[in-house]
Enzyme design. Structure first.
Site, PDB file in Angstrom:
ATOM      1  N   SER A  45      23.410   7.361  49.646  1.00 21.70           N
ATOM      2  CA  SER A  45      24.880   7.435  49.663  1.00 21.70           C
ATOM      3  C   SER A  45      25.474   6.166  50.259  1.00 21.70           C
ATOM      4  CB  SER A  45      25.328   8.656  50.471  1.00 21.70           C
ATOM      5  OG  SER A  45      24.761   8.620  51.777  1.00 21.70           O
ATOM      6  N   ASN A 137      22.607  15.211  60.738  1.00 21.15           N
ATOM      7  CA  ASN A 137      23.450  16.348  60.338  1.00 21.15           C
ATOM      8  C   ASN A 137      24.671  16.503  61.241  1.00 21.15           C
ATOM      9  OD1 ASN A 137      21.385  16.605  58.574  1.00 21.15           O
ATOM     10  ND2 ASN A 137      20.611  18.568  59.346  1.00 21.15           N
ATOM     11  N   HIS A 183      65.152  26.242  34.361  1.00 21.04           N
ATOM     12  CA  HIS A 183      64.571  26.313  33.004  1.00 21.04           C
ATOM     13  C   HIS A 183      64.830  25.030  32.214  1.00 21.04           C
ATOM     14  CE1 HIS A 183      64.372  30.710  33.737  1.00 21.04           C
ATOM     15  NE2 HIS A 183      65.558  30.513  34.276  1.00 21.04           N
ATOM     16  N   SER A 304      55.355  -2.025  26.225  1.00 18.59           N
ATOM     17  CA  SER A 304      54.427  -1.622  25.182  1.00 18.59           C
ATOM     18  C   SER A 304      53.883  -2.883  24.532  1.00 18.59           C
ATOM     19  CB  SER A 304      55.164  -0.774  24.145  1.00 18.59           C
ATOM     20  OG  SER A 304      54.491  -0.837  22.907  1.00 18.59           O
ATOM     21  N   LYS A 310      60.278  -1.154  24.458  1.00 17.68           N
ATOM     22  CA  LYS A 310      59.869  -0.109  25.393  1.00 17.68           C
ATOM     23  C   LYS A 310      59.833  -0.557  26.849  1.00 17.68           C
ATOM     24  CE  LYS A 310      58.596   3.502  24.665  1.00 17.68           C
ATOM     25  NZ  LYS A 310      57.269   3.956  24.289  1.00 17.68           N
ATOM     26  N   ASN A 312      58.312   1.555  30.049  1.00 14.14           N
ATOM     27  CA  ASN A 312      57.676   2.847  30.307  1.00 14.14           C
ATOM     28  C   ASN A 312      57.513   3.139  31.802  1.00 14.14           C
ATOM     29  OD1 ASN A 312      57.315   3.192  27.524  1.00 14.14           O
ATOM     30  ND2 ASN A 312      55.372   2.079  27.580  1.00 14.14           N
ATOM     31  N   GLU A 317      54.021   8.344  35.597  1.00 12.06           N
ATOM     32  CA  GLU A 317      53.072   9.127  34.794  1.00 12.06           C
ATOM     33  C   GLU A 317      51.705   9.171  35.470  1.00 12.06           C
ATOM     34  OE1 GLU A 317      54.144   8.401  30.249  1.00 12.06           O
ATOM     35  OE2 GLU A 317      54.267   6.606  31.442  1.00 12.06           O
ATOM     36  N   TYR A 344      22.507  23.056  57.151  1.00 10.57           N
ATOM     37  CA  TYR A 344      22.711  21.825  56.391  1.00 10.57           C
ATOM     38  C   TYR A 344      21.884  21.833  55.107  1.00 10.57           C
ATOM     39  CZ  TYR A 344      22.987  17.033  54.882  1.00 10.57           C
ATOM     40  OH  TYR A 344      23.209  15.910  54.109  1.00 10.57           O
ATOM     41  N   GLN A 349      26.246  16.030  50.981  1.00 13.52           N
ATOM     42  CA  GLN A 349      26.547  14.611  50.806  1.00 13.52           C
ATOM     43  C   GLN A 349      27.584  14.397  49.698  1.00 13.52           C
ATOM     44  OE1 GLN A 349      23.292  11.669  51.254  1.00 13.52           O
ATOM     45  NE2 GLN A 349      23.630  11.243  49.087  1.00 13.52           N
TER      46      GLN A 349
HETATM   47  N1  ARG Z   1      23.883  11.145  53.963  1.00 11.59           N
HETATM   48  C1  ARG Z   1      23.800  12.470  54.456  1.00 11.59           C
HETATM   49  C2  ARG Z   1      25.079  13.249  54.166  1.00 11.59           C
HETATM   50  O1  ARG Z   1      26.028  12.638  53.856  1.00 11.59           O
HETATM   51  C3  ARG Z   1      23.599  12.453  55.939  1.00 11.59           C
HETATM   52  C4  ARG Z   1      22.856  13.604  56.455  1.00 11.59           C
HETATM   53  C5  ARG Z   1      21.478  13.612  55.921  1.00 11.59           C
HETATM   54  N2  ARG Z   1      20.698  14.614  56.560  1.00 11.59           N
HETATM   55  C6  ARG Z   1      19.489  14.975  56.119  1.00 11.59           C
HETATM   56  N3  ARG Z   1      18.876  15.872  56.797  1.00 11.59           N
HETATM   57  N4  ARG Z   1      18.996  14.485  55.030  1.00 11.59           N
HETATM   58  O2  ARG Z   1      25.129  14.451  54.256  1.00 11.59           O
END
Ligand code: ARG
Length: 485
Positions: A45, A137, A183, A304, A310, A312, A317, A344, A349
């Site tokens: 991540s 966690n 309405h 446009s 135009k 817009n 939007e 957890y 994630q």
């Molecule tokens: N990148 C993980 C998340 O966003 C962090 C926690 C990961 N914990 C684990 N036990 N793999 O949740």
């Protein structure tokens, strides 16, 4: 595979360019082989959670103090760790997202592993003490709360800036008349100021809703460990004070899997975007040739590529369109959460991208609407002309008769017949003589003509929350009093 088939199982082609072995020092003890690079890329991540680094480092610094208090770290060791963490913070603040992308092959699993790896590189073995009594966690639960707490604070300030521009426009347009709709049919005359204050109220509910969620979010999760708590009697309340949390979370199992605060934020964000979207819809209509009530500055519009005439309202939007992705974020998270057993699970994630995306969308939407509110110009003449057409004073006719003693239902019928005749003859009743009205009811008198004006109709709505100038001034005064407190 069918029996007897000669086909060999297919190995999926990796999209990861760097095939070098990916070892994770954090857990290599238990493992006999390094993680597959494709799996590493799939599970990482880092490229999206790196933006949490200021919070991750802030949390780690507070944690070191908890460790010193618990006798797990000497003050000298703490000093080295903190110096290292500060250095990492300074480095990361200079690095762009693109550089982060290029410099991390193989990828670190997430921001927490990244900071820890960099720390070990900088301070050596003592860096390995930082994670004592802590798990990613509870760490990620902390980072997210710190992040969201900051963002909510800024979003709330942005809402106030927007509200200030709404009130500014309301004051500018106390006497501008516009048709009020139900309405999408012209209904009764109102002042343009009244519409600005309507949006103000929506924003006010959004603002207080966000602040309300902040109360539940504002609890310190660190110390919950992986799920069961930590074995080192770390003084959680002390760490909470350092990080400016009024409370610590009550149950470690709940703490590591609670994402209610994210869901609550996304739901408040969805409602806020829904409000912006409805407002955008009003102004999109108003910007059309059919209405021609509003002039959006050129720099807020696009043209446009094909039709030269135009102009817009794409910006509005897109406020409306992007509301969809915010709803999507809420649904994504609720769906991620619905099947998770205690406590957890890595699914969690998946909370981050929808959250970050929502924060970005919301903040840019608020910023844009704040400038647009200040700079939009309104076509008073067209608004007034539209209010004068379409029997918008029919209710005032009925109200007049009620004031003269007729029960409302009868008054409604009389007024309805007048409207019918005006439509049949193509002569708006606003131009009729008194005799013409008297043919419908003897209760009509000369004073009717004082009532039968746009201003007369508006000024009659003098109660709390009504559209009269007096009511609106009172509303504005109340708002300003709140700001000054
Ligand atoms: N990148 C993980 C998340 O966003 C962090 C926690 C990961 N914990 C684990 N036990 N793999 O949740």
């Amino acid at each position: 595979m069918p029996k007897g088939s000669k086909r060999k199982p297919v190995k999926a082609k990796s999209t990861v360019k760097n095939r070098s072995q990916w070892k994770n020092a954090a857990w290599e003890g238990r493992f006999t082989e390094a993680v597959d690079p494709d799996v590493a890329a799939f599970t990482s991540s880092f490229l999206f959670d790196r933006c949490l680094y200021p919070y991750d480092i802030e949390g780690s610094i507070a944690h070191t103090e908890g460790l010193v208090r618990a006798g797990l770290l000497t003050p000298a060791e703490r000093k080295r760790l903190v110096e290292g963490l500060e250095e990492i913070r300074a480095e990361m603040s200079k690095e762009t997202g693109l550089e982060a992308h290029q410099n991390r092959a193989p990828l670190d699993e997430d921001i927490h592993m990244h900071v820890e790896r960099r720390l070990l590189e900088k301070v050596g073995e003592v860096g390995g003490k930082l994670h004592t009594g802590r798990s990613r966690n509870d760490q990620v639960a902390l980072d997210l709360r710190l992040y969201l707490r900051t963002e909510i604070g800024q979003i709330v300030e942005q809402i106030v800036a927007l509200q200030k521009n709404l009130v500014f426009q309301a004051e500018e347009h106390l006497e501008t008349v516009v048709p009020g709709y139900t309405h999408l049919q012209r209904a009764q005359p109102i002042s343009l100021a009244h519409t600005f204050l309507a949006y103000y109220e929506m924003m006010e509910r959004d603002r207080t809703r966000l602040l309300d969620g902040l109360k539940r979010l504002n609890q310190m999760p660190l110390g919950a460990g992986a799920l069961a708590g930590n074995s080192f009697s770390i003084d959680r309340s002390h760490v909470a004070r350092l990080l400016d949390f009024p409370q610590v979370t009550a149950n470690s199992l709940d703490t590591v899997c609670d994402r209610d605060f994210v869901a609550e934020f996304l739901s408040s964000a969805s409602i806020l975007m829904m409000h912006l979207s409805r407002w955008a819809e009003d102004w999109i209509l108003w910007a059309s040739t059919e209405f021609d009530f509003i002039d959006l500055p050129d720099r807020y519009c696009t043209g446009s590529s094909m039709m030269p005439q135009k102009k817009n309202p794409d910006l509005l939007e897109l406020i409306r369109g992007k509301t969809g992705r915010v709803y999507g974020a809420l649904l994504t998270l609720l769906t991620v959460l619905k099947g998770l057993p205690l406590s957890y699970n890595r699914d969690l994630q998946e909370d981050k991208e929808p959250l970050f995306n929502t924060v970005t969308t919301l903040r840019s939407g608020l910023r844009i609407m704040t400038s647009l509110t200040k700079e939009a110009r309104f076509n008073d003449t067209n608004m007034k002309a539209a209010t004068e057409e379409g029997s918008l004073l029919a209710t005032d006719l009925a109200d007049y008769l009620v004031e003269k003693g007729l029960p409302f239902r009868q008054a409604h019928r009389v007024s309805g017949k007048i409207v019918r005749k005006a439509l049949d003859e193509g002569k708006p009743f606003e131009g009729w003589t008194l005799d013409a009205f008297k043919a419908f009811s003897p209760l009509f008198k000369q004073d009717l003509f004082d009532r039968l004006t746009l201003v007369g109709s508006i000024e009659k709505k003098g109660g709390i929350g009504g559209t009269s100038k007096k009511s609106i001034r009172i509303q504005i005064r109340k708002i300003k009093r709140k700001w000054n407190h």
